[in-house]
Each structure stands twice: as structure tokens, then as C-alpha cells.
Enzyme design. Structure first.
Site, PDB file in Angstrom:
ATOM      1  N   ASP A   1       7.852 -24.248   3.149  1.00 24.86           N
ATOM      2  CA  ASP A   1       8.421 -24.555   4.469  1.00 24.86           C
ATOM      3  C   ASP A   1       9.918 -24.331   4.274  1.00 24.86           C
ATOM      4  O   ASP A   1      10.591 -25.159   3.655  1.00 24.86           O
ATOM      5  CB  ASP A   1       8.144 -26.010   4.870  1.00 24.86           C
ATOM      6  CG  ASP A   1       8.710 -26.323   6.247  1.00 24.86           C
ATOM      7  OD1 ASP A   1       9.808 -25.819   6.559  1.00 24.86           O
ATOM      8  OD2 ASP A   1       8.065 -27.050   7.010  1.00 24.86           O
ATOM      9  N   HIS A   2      10.417 -23.205   4.781  1.00 27.56           N
ATOM     10  CA  HIS A   2      11.778 -22.819   4.371  1.00 27.56           C
ATOM     11  C   HIS A   2      12.840 -23.808   4.847  1.00 27.56           C
ATOM     12  O   HIS A   2      13.925 -23.870   4.285  1.00 27.56           O
ATOM     13  CB  HIS A   2      12.099 -21.372   4.784  1.00 27.56           C
ATOM     14  CG  HIS A   2      12.477 -21.198   6.218  1.00 27.56           C
ATOM     15  ND1 HIS A   2      11.554 -21.119   7.228  1.00 27.56           N
ATOM     16  CD2 HIS A   2      13.695 -21.099   6.824  1.00 27.56           C
ATOM     17  CE1 HIS A   2      12.177 -20.960   8.385  1.00 27.56           C
ATOM     18  NE2 HIS A   2      13.472 -20.945   8.174  1.00 27.56           N
TER      19      HIS A   2
ATOM     20  N   LYS B   1       4.053 -19.277   5.176  1.00 30.34           N
ATOM     21  CA  LYS B   1       3.496 -19.810   6.402  1.00 30.34           C
ATOM     22  C   LYS B   1       2.881 -18.682   7.209  1.00 30.34           C
ATOM     23  O   LYS B   1       3.291 -17.538   7.014  1.00 30.34           O
ATOM     24  CB  LYS B   1       4.554 -20.558   7.196  1.00 30.34           C
ATOM     25  CG  LYS B   1       5.604 -19.635   7.815  1.00 30.34           C
ATOM     26  CD  LYS B   1       6.489 -20.345   8.771  1.00 30.34           C
ATOM     27  CE  LYS B   1       5.776 -20.628  10.075  1.00 30.34           C
ATOM     28  NZ  LYS B   1       6.716 -20.890  11.180  1.00 30.34           N
TER      29      LYS B   1
ATOM     30  N   HIS C   1       8.179 -27.340  10.467  1.00 34.19           N
ATOM     31  CA  HIS C   1       9.605 -27.623  10.251  1.00 34.19           C
ATOM     32  C   HIS C   1      10.062 -28.940  10.893  1.00 34.19           C
ATOM     33  O   HIS C   1      10.711 -29.760  10.249  1.00 34.19           O
ATOM     34  CB  HIS C   1      10.473 -26.486  10.795  1.00 34.19           C
ATOM     35  CG  HIS C   1      10.072 -25.119  10.318  1.00 34.19           C
ATOM     36  ND1 HIS C   1       9.696 -24.863   9.027  1.00 34.19           N
ATOM     37  CD2 HIS C   1       9.994 -23.925  10.965  1.00 34.19           C
ATOM     38  CE1 HIS C   1       9.411 -23.568   8.892  1.00 34.19           C
ATOM     39  NE2 HIS C   1       9.581 -22.992  10.060  1.00 34.19           N
TER      40      HIS C   1
ATOM     41  N   ASP D   1       4.140 -22.944  15.405  1.00 35.36           N
ATOM     42  CA  ASP D   1       5.145 -22.174  14.673  1.00 35.36           C
ATOM     43  C   ASP D   1       6.274 -23.059  14.143  1.00 35.36           C
ATOM     44  O   ASP D   1       6.828 -22.788  13.083  1.00 35.36           O
ATOM     45  CB  ASP D   1       5.711 -21.097  15.621  1.00 35.36           C
ATOM     46  CG  ASP D   1       6.622 -20.104  14.925  1.00 35.36           C
ATOM     47  OD1 ASP D   1       6.227 -19.614  13.849  1.00 35.36           O
ATOM     48  OD2 ASP D   1       7.720 -19.815  15.448  1.00 35.36           O
TER      49      ASP D   1
ATOM     50  N   LYS E   1      16.837 -25.621   3.090  1.00 34.55           N
ATOM     51  CA  LYS E   1      18.186 -25.540   3.662  1.00 34.55           C
ATOM     52  C   LYS E   1      19.053 -26.643   3.055  1.00 34.55           C
ATOM     53  O   LYS E   1      18.601 -27.792   2.929  1.00 34.55           O
ATOM     54  CB  LYS E   1      18.136 -25.686   5.193  1.00 34.55           C
ATOM     55  CG  LYS E   1      17.519 -24.475   5.900  1.00 34.55           C
ATOM     56  CD  LYS E   1      17.506 -24.681   7.401  1.00 34.55           C
ATOM     57  CE  LYS E   1      16.688 -23.619   8.109  1.00 34.55           C
ATOM     58  NZ  LYS E   1      17.392 -22.361   8.339  1.00 34.55           N
TER      59      LYS E   1
ATOM     60  N   LYS F   1      12.446 -20.937  22.262  1.00 30.87           N
ATOM     61  CA  LYS F   1      13.144 -19.662  22.105  1.00 30.87           C
ATOM     62  C   LYS F   1      13.833 -19.299  23.419  1.00 30.87           C
ATOM     63  O   LYS F   1      13.443 -19.781  24.478  1.00 30.87           O
ATOM     64  CB  LYS F   1      12.149 -18.574  21.714  1.00 30.87           C
ATOM     65  CG  LYS F   1      11.571 -18.817  20.309  1.00 30.87           C
ATOM     66  CD  LYS F   1      10.975 -17.579  19.703  1.00 30.87           C
ATOM     67  CE  LYS F   1      10.268 -17.875  18.408  1.00 30.87           C
ATOM     68  NZ  LYS F   1      11.176 -18.065  17.281  1.00 30.87           N
TER      69      LYS F   1
ATOM     70  N   VAL G   1      -4.658  -5.066  -1.914  1.00 35.34           N
ATOM     71  CA  VAL G   1      -5.005  -6.405  -2.414  1.00 35.34           C
ATOM     72  C   VAL G   1      -6.503  -6.680  -2.352  1.00 35.34           C
ATOM     73  O   VAL G   1      -6.985  -7.625  -2.951  1.00 35.34           O
ATOM     74  CB  VAL G   1      -4.259  -7.519  -1.650  1.00 35.34           C
ATOM     75  CG1 VAL G   1      -2.775  -7.422  -1.891  1.00 35.34           C
ATOM     76  CG2 VAL G   1      -4.582  -7.509  -0.168  1.00 35.34           C
TER      77      VAL G   1
ATOM     78  N   GLU H   1      16.579 -22.071  19.722  1.00 35.68           N
ATOM     79  CA  GLU H   1      16.924 -20.704  19.305  1.00 35.68           C
ATOM     80  C   GLU H   1      17.345 -19.915  20.536  1.00 35.68           C
ATOM     81  O   GLU H   1      16.748 -20.082  21.608  1.00 35.68           O
ATOM     82  CB  GLU H   1      15.708 -20.022  18.670  1.00 35.68           C
ATOM     83  CG  GLU H   1      15.257 -20.671  17.379  1.00 35.68           C
ATOM     84  CD  GLU H   1      14.161 -19.854  16.717  1.00 35.68           C
ATOM     85  OE1 GLU H   1      14.495 -19.020  15.865  1.00 35.68           O
ATOM     86  OE2 GLU H   1      12.983 -20.043  17.062  1.00 35.68           O
TER      87      GLU H   1
ATOM     88  N   LYS I   1      21.679 -21.466  19.804  1.00 38.23           N
ATOM     89  CA  LYS I   1      20.950 -21.735  18.560  1.00 38.23           C
ATOM     90  C   LYS I   1      21.575 -22.946  17.905  1.00 38.23           C
ATOM     91  O   LYS I   1      22.777 -22.962  17.608  1.00 38.23           O
ATOM     92  CB  LYS I   1      21.062 -20.526  17.611  1.00 38.23           C
ATOM     93  CG  LYS I   1      20.396 -20.766  16.247  1.00 38.23           C
ATOM     94  CD  LYS I   1      20.535 -19.525  15.363  1.00 38.23           C
ATOM     95  CE  LYS I   1      20.047 -19.770  13.943  1.00 38.23           C
ATOM     96  NZ  LYS I   1      18.604 -19.910  13.809  1.00 38.23           N
TER      97      LYS I   1
ATOM     98  N   ARG J   1       0.827  -1.211   0.000  1.00 37.95           N
ATOM     99  CA  ARG J   1       0.000   0.000   0.000  1.00 37.95           C
ATOM    100  C   ARG J   1       0.862   1.264   0.000  1.00 37.95           C
ATOM    101  O   ARG J   1       0.409   2.350  -0.346  1.00 37.95           O
ATOM    102  CB  ARG J   1      -0.918   0.025   1.229  1.00 37.95           C
ATOM    103  CG  ARG J   1      -2.040  -0.982   1.167  1.00 37.95           C
ATOM    104  CD  ARG J   1      -2.661  -1.140   2.521  1.00 37.95           C
ATOM    105  NE  ARG J   1      -1.625  -1.443   3.510  1.00 37.95           N
ATOM    106  CZ  ARG J   1      -1.836  -1.630   4.803  1.00 37.95           C
ATOM    107  NH1 ARG J   1      -3.049  -1.512   5.299  1.00 37.95           N
ATOM    108  NH2 ARG J   1      -0.848  -1.917   5.619  1.00 37.95           N
TER     109      ARG J   1
END
Ligand SMILES: NC(=O)C1=CN([C@@H]2O[C@H](COP(=O)(O)OP(=O)(O)OC[C@H]3O[C@@H](n4cnc5c(N)ncnc54)[C@H](OP(=O)(O)O)[C@@H]3O)[C@@H](O)[C@H]2O)C=CC1
Ligand SMILES: O=C1O[C@H](COP(=O)(O)O)[C@@H](O)[C@H](O)[C@H]1O
Length: 504
Positions: free
Chosen positions: A185-186, A156, A248, A243, A190, A348, A94, A224, A353, A50
Site C-alpha cells: 500500500d504505497h 494492488k 489507503h 481504489d 510516504k 478525482k 508468466v 485529486e 490535489k 513479453r
């Protein structure tokens, strides 16, 4: 996944072109694909949002983003001069039909200029509430009618639960064929995750051991050290199970547990992964109490810095019962895996990590060495480090040098840094290229997403029904709540400390 450089002429429309995901991941990935020579001559990126911007202002903005976030460092002027003319901006809401008419005109103009009919990829990097709106408007405006040439990429989260995921699948199916739909799904992009399939299915020595006869248990740990930062608005509606585990971690489990595919085609690979999800044991409410634990981080200190608890994070609900840590014990009820527990944990604000899969093998059936020689031995373990260390270690027993017979545990190591000189691409580079090449192997099929939701629903429901929480229940810089230790200790195991050599 790619073995050829034949990307056809492509227009890449990014809904959410002014957003965080595009700044940090998509734009740098597209730039790096350009840098590495993957993109065709006839290539255009149309960013939308926008915000009032023109082409030049949008290009300037992307230049700043790429300079800040690209793995290849600061942009070189000459490369930028080659890349920038491929980038355009179109202001759009949109929700309004007029916006799509303007996209149509923009696409048509490029088609005429190029003298060809390019592939058009619509990337939905916007809030999930807009996924149905955009999909419907694209269809209504005849912008995605040709399944050979048009694709839609969905970020996602794909649904908030099983019902909403089904609803979104239904809606997409009204307007698109499954071969047009790319659900991201990133983790699947990898390099080290793709290597799980290469490692398992391109080596003959592993398969005979890869089953309940030799493997005692499996751990998949994605920890993480960061907190939720300024994402609490989204995270509070999600939590660690939705999440991370629903997508994942379950995908990692599928890669470990799947049967060998007949070939390396998208549907064959995805069929074998769906088989795993379908074979996984369903939870009763009692099972949930036994097999799943959750936690939320308290305020504390990380590396000498004071850090807020989850409830004190920006935009978080001060009474929130959202879990920032989850650990679950799963079983895959089939011939290969019967009785082998798969322990998954993620959280988290943990000590370090690290994303690591550990396969622990059973003990040798009989020890021939004297007791004192073997006291400190560990089971054989295969440790697949996904990040930040990128390696595979096979922990073995060996004789220590000396005149006596003393054994200790040593590592046989394959590590990316020491083996290859080329830098691995970012997950998004691989995934974006695959969308252009029309390869869906690393994307979630509709039934896969639903099967994963189906599995976690009893846990979500049970947690939702249990209101009393002793949150926060773990301190920053720890390995999570004590209940997570108890979950695995009940079976006589413990969570492995992650590789000591892991990079910080
Ligand atoms: N950021 C991340 O690291 C990750 C994000 N995702 C997913 O990606 C998606 C986008 O996330 P993120 O980039 O963080 O979100 P942001 O809030 O940073 O960006 C949202 C984008 O949507 C645009 N937008 C909002 N409303 C409209 C509208 N009515 N019409 C047109 N454009 C609109 C905004 O444009 P403008 O501001 O110009 O109006 C902006 O470009 C989400 O689904 C998220 O879950 C997934 C994984 C990681
Ligand atoms: O999808 C998500 O992933 C990130 C972790 O990704 P990684 O590639 O850095 O391991 C997580 O922080 C985020 O909460 C989640 O939405």
C-alpha cells in the site's frame, strides 16, 4: 523504516519490467537507492515481460524512464555506468513453465558469479489476474522454497472484494509463509504518513488528548485534480471505494486511531491496526444510505482546459455507473473513540490535489472572553498535510496585537520544506528497501487486508444493488457532489477547505 545500510546481496526480479509501474515508480526508486548508497555490491535487477528486448535495450529503456520520472532529475553518466551493469532483461511469458526454468538458470548463474546465496525478491508488477499464476509457478519451479531468502511482493489491487482477497491469501499461504509476503500500500511508504506514528508515539503531550474526551471529529480527505486518464479500463472495474478507501484511506484512519504499540516491530504495529479495523462499526443497508455517498465527474473545465467527463474518458463505458468520488462516515466502537465520527472522502477531478487529515478538537468548556472577541474563532485543529504540502499545523487561538482584547486563530507550523534540507525519498524507495531488509512494518498483512474488505463490503453490495444513479453528479473543478456536503452537514460540520498555502 530503516536505520542500517546492511542490505544483503539481492536479486530483484520484476514481473512487468516493461510496464508503466516499473517505468514511473520502481526503476526510478531502485536507481535512487543506488544513488544514495543503499544497494549492496552484489545486486541485480532482472526485468521481465513479453516484449522482445535484450539487456542493453532494456537498460536504454530504463534510462529514459529514470530521466523522465526520477525525483533526482536527469541521470549522471558516471552513476549510470555504475548502475546499468546490475540490470538484466529476460523475455518471459508468466504462464509458461519454461520461463521459470530460465529464471532459475539466471539466478543460479548470479549465485555462482557472486559466490554467495543472495536474497531473491519477486515483484509482481503485472495485472492481478497473474498474481496466482506467478505465485504458483514460482513454487512449482522451486524458486521460492527458502523462506529465509525469498520474498514475493504483491501490488494492488489485492482482491476485488472480500471473497477474492481471501482466495488470494489462501493461495499465497499454500506456497509462501506470511513473512515472505509483502502486500504493497504505497501510502504507507510516504514520509508524511510514516511520520504520523512518530508524531503520535514519540511525543508525550498528544496522547492524553487523543481520545473522545477532547476530539470532536476527524476528517481524512484525499482529493485529486486529475481524472482517470487512460486507466478507465481498470478503474471501471474498481471505483473510488475500492481504489482508495478500502486501502489507503482506511490505513490512514488506522494510523490515527490505533492504540500505542508496545514496540516498533512489524507484527505489533500491524496488530494494533487490525484492532482498529475490527472495532469499526459495521454498516446495515440503511446505514449505507445514511453514511456513504458517491459521485461521478461530468465534463467541464480545469485551469482553463476543457476536460472530458468520466464516461467520455478513453476506454470508459459511456453508461458507466462507477463512482469517481466516495465519502463515508465511519465510527470506531471502542473506549477511545466511541461517538467520534471519522469522515473519509476521496475523488478525482476535484478542485485541488491534497491529502490531509484534520483532527478537530472540542470547544473549550467555558469562554471567559467577551463575545465580540471570540466570534470568528475556530476549534483547535491539528491539520496533518500528507501531500503536496508536507506539514503539521496546530490551529490555536491567540490575542491579536493591540490595546483591545481581540482573538484570532493562528497556526503553529512544522513544515518539512522549512525544517529539513534533505529531500524526502519517494514512497517506493522506502518500500523497496524494506523488502530487501525484510521489514514488513509498512506492508499489509493478510488479515489486515481482509478486515478492510469486510468493512467496505456492505457499501459495495448496497451500491451494486441500487441501479438508478443520477451520474454524472459533480462538475470538474468542484469539491464533489452536494450529497457529500449533506453527509457531514447533517452532523453540524463541514468539509474543511484544504490549506490555502498548499502547493498546486
Ligand atoms: N501503473 C501504476 O501507476 C500502478 C500500477 N499498479 C499495479 O501494478 C500492476 C502493473 O500495472 P502497470 O505497470 O500499470 O501495467 P502495464 O499494463 O503497464 O504493464 C503490464 C506488464 O505486464 C507484462 N505482461 C503482461 N502479460 C504478460 C505475460 N503473459 N507474461 C509476462 N509478462 C506479461 C507486460 O509486459 P509486455 O508488455 O512486455 O508483455 C508489462 O510489463 C497492476 O497490478 C496495477 O494494478 C498499482 C499502483 C499504481
Ligand atoms: O493507488 C492509487 O493511488 C493514486 C494516488 O496516489 P498518490 O500517491 O498520487 O496520492 C490514485 O491516483 C490511483 O487511482 C490509485 O490506484
Amino acid at each position: 523504516m530503516n536505520t542500517n545500510k546492511n542490505v544483503p546481496p539481492t536479486i530483484f526480479v520484476i514481473f512487468g519490467g516493461t510496464g508503466d509501474l516499473n517505468s514511473r515508480k520502481l526503476a526510478p526508486a531502485l536507481y535512487n537507492l543506488f544513488l544514495d548508497g543503499w544497494l549492496p555490491e552484489q545486486f541485480a535487477i532482472i526485468g521481465t515481460g513479453r516484449s522482445e528486448l535484450n539487456d542493453d535495450a532494456f537498460r536504454e529503456r530504463l534510462l529514459g524512464d529514470i530521466n523522465e520520472f526520477s525525483r533526482t532529475g536527469k541521470v549522471k553518466a558516471k552513476t549510470w555506468d555504475g548502475f546499468a551493469p546490475h540490470v538484466y532483461y529476460q523475455q518471459a511469458d508468466v504462464k509458461t513453465a519454461a520461463s521459470y526454468k530460465e529464471f532459475g538458470q539466471r539466478i543460479k548463474a548470479l549465485e555462482q558469479e557472486w559466490g554467495t546465496m543472495p536474497n531473491v525478491i519477486y515483484y509482481l508488477a503485472v495485472a492481478p489476474e497473474f498474481f496466482p499464476v506467478i505465485a504458483t509457478n514460482l513454487a512449482k519451479s522451486d524458486l521460492a522454497t527458502d523462506p529465509e531468502r525469498t520474498r514475493i511482493v504483491i501490488e494492488k489491487p489485492f482482491g476485488h472484494d472480500l471473497d477474492t482477497a481471501r482466495e488470494l491469501n489462501r493461495l499465497l499461504a499454500q506456497h509462501f509463509e506470511e513473512r515472505q509476503i509483502y502486500r504493497i500500500d504505497h501510502y504507507l511508504g510516504k514520509e508524511t504518513v510514516q511520520n504520523i506514528m512518530a508524531f503520535r508515539f514519540a511525543n508525550a503531550i498528544l496522547e492524553p488528548l487523543w481520545n473522545r474526551n477532547y476530539i470532536e471529529h476527524v476528517q481524512i480527505s484525499v482529493t485529486e485534480d486529475i481524472g482517470v486518464g487512460d486507466r478507465a479500463g481498470y478503474y471501471d472495474t474498481s471505483g473510488a471505494l475500492r481504489d482508495m478507501i478500502q486501502n489507503h484511506l482506511l490505513q490512514l484512519l488506522c494510523l490515527v486511531a490505533m492504540e500505542p504499540p508496545v514496540d516498533f516491530t512489524a507484527d505489533e504495529v500491524r496488530n494494533r491496526k487490525v484492532d482498529v479495523l475490527r472495532a469499526m462499526r459495521r454498516f446495515s443497508p440503511d446505514d449505507v444510505r445514511e453514511s456513504a455517498v458517491r459521485g461521478q465527474y461530468a465534463p467541464g473545465w480545469m485551469q482553463g482546459q476543457e476536460v472530458p467527463g468520466y464516461r467520455e474518458e478513453k476506454n470508459a463505458n459511456p453508461q458507466s455507473n462507477t463512482e469517481t468520488f466516495a465519502a463515508v462516515k465511519f465510527f470506531v466502537d471502542n473506549w477511545r473513540w466511541q461517538g467520534v465520527p471519522f469522515y473519509l472522502r476521496t475523488g478525482k477531478r476535484l478542485h485541488r490535489k491534497a491529502s490531509v487529515i484534520t483532527i478537530q478538537f472540542k470547544e473549550p468548556p467555558h469562554f471567559i472572553f467577551p463575545r465580540e472577541a471570540t466570534e470568528n474563532l475556530r476549534h483547535n485543529r491539528l491539520v496533518i498535510s500528507i501531500q503536496p504540502e508536507e506539514s503539521i499545523r496546530l490551529q490555536m487561538q491567540a490575542k491579536r496585537p493591540g490595546v483591545d482584547m481581540l482573538l484570532n486563530t493562528v497556526d503553529m507550523v512544522f513544515d518539512y520544506e522549512g525544517t529539513y534540507t534533505v529531500e524526502a525519498p519517494e514512497a517506493y524507495e522506502t518500500l523497496l528497501l524494506d523488502t530487501m531488509l525484510g521489514d514488513q512494518t509498512l506492508f499489509m498483512r493478510g488479515d489486515q487486508v481482509e478486515a478492510a474488505w469486510e468493512l467496505v463490503m456492505p457499501i459495495l453490495t448496497s451500491w451494486q444493488n441500487r441501479t438508478s444513479q443520477n451520474f454524472p453528479n459533480y462538475s470538474a473543478d468542484s469539491w464533489g457532489p452536494e450529497s457529500a456536503e449533506a453527509l457531514i452537514a447533517r452532523d453540524g460540520f463541514h468539509w474543511f477547505t484544504l490549506p490555502l498555502h498548499a502547493k498546486k
